[in-house]
Design a protein around this motif. Structure first.
Motif, short mmCIF file in Angstrom:
data_model
loop_
_atom_site.label_atom_id
_atom_site.label_comp_id
_atom_site.label_asym_id
_atom_site.label_seq_id
_atom_site.Cartn_x
_atom_site.Cartn_y
_atom_site.Cartn_z
N PHE A 59 0.81 -1.21 0.00
CA PHE A 59 0.00 0.00 0.00
C PHE A 59 0.85 1.27 0.00
N LEU A 60 0.28 2.32 -0.58
CA LEU A 60 0.78 3.69 -0.45
C LEU A 60 -0.36 4.51 0.12
N ASN A 61 -0.11 5.19 1.22
CA ASN A 61 -1.11 6.04 1.85
C ASN A 61 -0.70 7.49 1.65
N VAL A 62 -1.50 8.23 0.89
CA VAL A 62 -1.23 9.64 0.63
C VAL A 62 -2.09 10.44 1.60
N ASN A 63 -1.45 11.28 2.39
CA ASN A 63 -2.15 12.11 3.37
C ASN A 63 -1.84 13.58 3.12
N TYR A 64 -2.89 14.37 2.96
CA TYR A 64 -2.73 15.81 2.74
C TYR A 64 -3.53 16.55 3.80
N SER A 65 -2.90 17.53 4.39
CA SER A 65 -3.61 18.52 5.19
C SER A 65 -3.01 19.85 4.77
N ARG A 66 -3.62 20.90 5.15
CA ARG A 66 -3.09 22.21 4.74
C ARG A 66 -1.70 22.47 5.31
N SER A 67 -1.30 21.69 6.32
CA SER A 67 0.02 21.91 6.92
C SER A 67 1.08 20.93 6.43
N GLN A 68 0.68 19.77 5.87
CA GLN A 68 1.69 18.79 5.45
C GLN A 68 1.10 17.78 4.48
N THR A 69 1.96 17.32 3.56
CA THR A 69 1.61 16.24 2.65
C THR A 69 2.65 15.14 2.86
N SER A 70 2.18 13.90 2.96
CA SER A 70 3.10 12.78 3.14
C SER A 70 2.57 11.54 2.42
N VAL A 71 3.49 10.64 2.15
CA VAL A 71 3.17 9.34 1.59
C VAL A 71 3.82 8.31 2.49
N THR A 72 3.04 7.34 2.94
CA THR A 72 3.54 6.30 3.82
C THR A 72 3.35 4.95 3.14
N THR A 73 4.39 4.13 3.19
CA THR A 73 4.31 2.79 2.62
C THR A 73 3.80 1.82 3.67
N GLY A 74 3.26 0.71 3.21
CA GLY A 74 2.83 -0.34 4.12
C GLY A 74 2.62 -1.63 3.37
N ILE A 75 2.81 -2.73 4.05
CA ILE A 75 2.54 -4.03 3.44
C ILE A 75 1.68 -4.85 4.39
N SER A 76 0.91 -5.72 3.80
CA SER A 76 0.09 -6.66 4.55
C SER A 76 0.62 -8.05 4.21
N MET A 77 1.01 -8.78 5.23
CA MET A 77 1.59 -10.11 5.03
C MET A 77 0.52 -11.19 5.22
N LYS A 78 0.74 -12.32 4.57
CA LYS A 78 -0.20 -13.44 4.68
C LYS A 78 -0.02 -14.22 5.98
N SER A 79 1.16 -14.12 6.59
CA SER A 79 1.40 -14.87 7.82
C SER A 79 2.26 -14.05 8.78
N PHE A 80 2.27 -14.47 10.02
CA PHE A 80 3.06 -13.82 11.05
C PHE A 80 3.91 -14.89 11.72
N PRO A 81 5.14 -14.69 12.06
CA PRO A 81 5.90 -13.47 11.89
C PRO A 81 6.31 -13.28 10.44
N SER A 82 6.50 -12.04 10.09
CA SER A 82 6.82 -11.71 8.70
C SER A 82 8.30 -11.33 8.57
N ASP A 83 8.75 -11.39 7.34
CA ASP A 83 10.14 -11.04 7.01
C ASP A 83 10.20 -9.53 6.77
N PRO A 84 10.87 -8.75 7.62
CA PRO A 84 10.89 -7.29 7.45
C PRO A 84 11.62 -6.84 6.20
N SER A 85 12.45 -7.70 5.61
CA SER A 85 13.20 -7.27 4.42
C SER A 85 12.28 -7.03 3.22
N ILE A 86 11.11 -7.67 3.19
CA ILE A 86 10.17 -7.43 2.09
C ILE A 86 9.67 -5.98 2.17
#
Length: 158
Positions: free
Chosen positions: A113-140
């Motif tokens: 996922f890419l989460n685009v967040n805009y407010s009048r004070s800041q714009t940001s993009v945050t990455t995220g992943i959803s894994m099929k199992s836990f624990p997950s490999d952080p290198s992905i």
């Protein structure tokens, strides 16, 4: 997970509305606050399409969500004008044909996922992943962060 702070919001918006990279992303959800708050669920309603359109969409790889290229004009119509929106948030999902460019270990990944967040004070993009199992490999997740960073450098987003 990595957060990219966008210094040039106007430049970023131009790229969000015109660059092929964003066009191919699937829009999972859009929240827009102007004089009212709007929420758009990007889940495709396949029963809306007739049989021929569904079959054509399936052959083109129609995903679970609407592509940004098919939704961005409605978004633009909602934000254009002299008064800036108070805020918006867009959740994008990488379609499988793009996700394969990120990692060869997609069997463990549910979604990127890419989460685009805009407010009048800041714009940001945050990455995220959803894994099929836990624990997950952080290198992905790190591979995904590096992929987004390289795309943003290429598009001169920063």
């Amino acid at each position: 997970m990595k957060q990219f702070i966008i210094e040039d919001t106007k430049g970023f918006m131009g790229k969000l509305l015109s660059e092929e990279f964003f066009d191919q992303l699937e829009m999972v959800r859009l929240e827009l606050t102007t004089s009212v708050h709007r929420t758009v669920d990007g889940t495709l309603r396949r029963d809306f399409f007739d049989t021929d359109e569904r079959e054509e969409g399936d052959s083109r790889g129609m995903g679970e969500y609407i592509r940004w290229k098919d939704e961005k004009n409605l978004f633009f119509q909602s934000i254009r004008g002299t008064t800036l929106p108070l805020s918006f948030r867009i959740v994008f999902r990488l379609p499988e044909e793009l996700a394969v460019q990120v990692s060869d270990r997609l069997a463990a990944v549910s979604s990127m996922f890419l989460n685009v967040n805009y407010s009048r004070s800041q714009t940001s993009v945050t990455t995220g992943i959803s894994m099929k199992s836990f624990p997950s490999d952080p290198s992905i997740g790190q591979e995904f962060d590096a992929f987004v960073k390289s795309v943003f450098q290429k598009l001169e987003i920063g």
